[in-house]
Design a protein around this motif. Sequence first.
Motif, mmCIF file in Angstrom:
data_model
loop_
_atom_site.group_PDB
_atom_site.id
_atom_site.type_symbol
_atom_site.label_atom_id
_atom_site.label_comp_id
_atom_site.label_asym_id
_atom_site.label_seq_id
_atom_site.Cartn_x
_atom_site.Cartn_y
_atom_site.Cartn_z
ATOM 1 N N LEU A 23 76.165 91.107 4.282
ATOM 2 C CA LEU A 23 75.366 90.119 4.992
ATOM 3 C C LEU A 23 75.147 90.604 6.415
ATOM 4 C CD1 LEU A 23 74.026 87.331 5.372
ATOM 5 C CD2 LEU A 23 76.297 86.449 6.003
ATOM 6 N N LEU A 24 73.886 90.619 6.838
ATOM 7 C CA LEU A 24 73.540 90.945 8.221
ATOM 8 C C LEU A 24 73.080 89.664 8.911
ATOM 9 C CD1 LEU A 24 71.456 94.221 7.719
ATOM 10 C CD2 LEU A 24 73.916 93.978 8.030
ATOM 11 N N VAL A 25 73.764 89.275 9.954
ATOM 12 C CA VAL A 25 73.368 88.105 10.728
ATOM 13 C C VAL A 25 72.578 88.613 11.929
ATOM 14 C CG1 VAL A 25 74.146 86.108 12.037
ATOM 15 C CG2 VAL A 25 75.374 86.810 9.972
ATOM 16 N N GLY A 26 71.257 88.463 11.841
ATOM 17 C CA GLY A 26 70.348 89.030 12.824
ATOM 18 C C GLY A 26 69.513 90.099 12.146
ATOM 19 N N ALA A 27 68.424 89.690 11.500
ATOM 20 C CA ALA A 27 67.612 90.647 10.739
ATOM 21 C C ALA A 27 66.811 91.559 11.643
ATOM 22 C CB ALA A 27 66.662 89.880 9.800
ATOM 23 N N GLY A 28 66.423 91.059 12.825
ATOM 24 C CA GLY A 28 65.601 91.860 13.714
ATOM 25 C C GLY A 28 64.316 92.291 13.029
ATOM 26 N N VAL A 29 63.921 93.545 13.229
ATOM 27 C CA VAL A 29 62.706 94.053 12.586
ATOM 28 C C VAL A 29 62.999 94.629 11.203
ATOM 29 C CG1 VAL A 29 61.529 94.487 14.770
ATOM 30 C CG2 VAL A 29 62.920 96.309 13.730
ATOM 31 N N GLY A 30 64.280 94.633 10.806
ATOM 32 C CA GLY A 30 64.634 95.076 9.462
ATOM 33 C C GLY A 30 65.211 96.468 9.361
ATOM 34 N N TYR A 31 65.229 97.226 10.453
ATOM 35 C CA TYR A 31 65.679 98.623 10.369
ATOM 36 C C TYR A 31 67.154 98.736 9.985
ATOM 37 C CZ TYR A 31 67.093 103.308 11.718
ATOM 38 O OH TYR A 31 67.637 104.578 11.716
ATOM 39 N N THR A 32 68.013 97.981 10.633
ATOM 40 C CA THR A 32 69.443 98.063 10.312
ATOM 41 C C THR A 32 69.686 97.724 8.851
ATOM 42 O OG1 THR A 32 69.984 97.409 12.579
ATOM 43 C CG2 THR A 32 71.742 97.267 10.949
ATOM 44 N N ALA A 33 68.979 96.720 8.339
ATOM 45 C CA ALA A 33 69.123 96.346 6.930
ATOM 46 C C ALA A 33 68.719 97.479 6.019
ATOM 47 C CB ALA A 33 68.284 95.106 6.633
ATOM 48 N N ALA A 34 67.688 98.238 6.406
ATOM 49 C CA ALA A 34 67.240 99.368 5.591
ATOM 50 C C ALA A 34 68.289 100.468 5.547
ATOM 51 C CB ALA A 34 65.926 99.918 6.146
ATOM 52 N N VAL A 35 68.930 100.745 6.683
ATOM 53 C CA VAL A 35 69.978 101.770 6.713
ATOM 54 C C VAL A 35 71.147 101.342 5.823
ATOM 55 C CG1 VAL A 35 71.584 103.065 8.157
ATOM 56 C CG2 VAL A 35 69.295 102.531 9.021
ATOM 57 N N VAL A 36 71.521 100.066 5.910
ATOM 58 C CA VAL A 36 72.591 99.559 5.048
ATOM 59 C C VAL A 36 72.190 99.663 3.583
ATOM 60 C CG1 VAL A 36 73.918 97.504 4.426
ATOM 61 C CG2 VAL A 36 73.481 98.015 6.831
#
Length: 249
Positions: A81-94
Amino acid sequence: MDPAVLREDMVDGLESDAKGVLHDETVAVAMRDVPRHEFLEDDRTAYADRELEVLGTRVLAPSTVARLLQPLDLEDGHDVLLVGAGVGYTAAVVAEIVGETNVHAVDISRPLVIEARQNLARAGYGGVLVDCRDGANGFPEYAPFDRILLEAAAVDPPRALLEQLTDSGRIVFPCGTQRQRLEAVSADSEREAFAAVSFDPLLVEGEQSGAVERNRMTREDREHATRRAESRRGWEQEWIEWEESVGPQ
């Protein structure tokens, strides 16, 4: 210049002795694979190691993303779970590490949720689930999580997030107010400190950009109500049995 070349240069720089922020090979490989330029407008800007601003929020520099992800100790198949999606980059790396359908992200800003969804789909990570909600409440519908990343500062992780960890899970968050350090907290409350960081505080409903009612006021109202309840004395306490306590005159 070819974005792939810029991406290689970006990760090489993070691994260099000059910066020395990226030591985890798993995170490094993932950052080499994710097309960061799909999340930002300009290719060169996308691969520069500096913060940017999109839709009123800070887009983390690549070095900050690396610092955040390494303490998570991610493995293939982890539910995250990522709290703080932002523009989505961190989620893509995960997603590159654990698998895109294992990644869940929430953000309190609806415009950012839309932006993140579009960016992730364009970059090839459409299986990442992004939802608009108050991150302090987590994402109970998909709990428990092996890892939770909180991209906002707090003195302690919100209780709801800790309750949504697996027995062997951990949450990573920026700990502190003015001076902050990354901390990892395990489900059994063990803590480990990492690099110094600087993040904005965790927002709750009403404080997000564009909200009709600023959350700061919601927070103040809640605090004043608590103080009023705690300061009540005598006749203000409705539960006191006055006739019994006073006795015969």
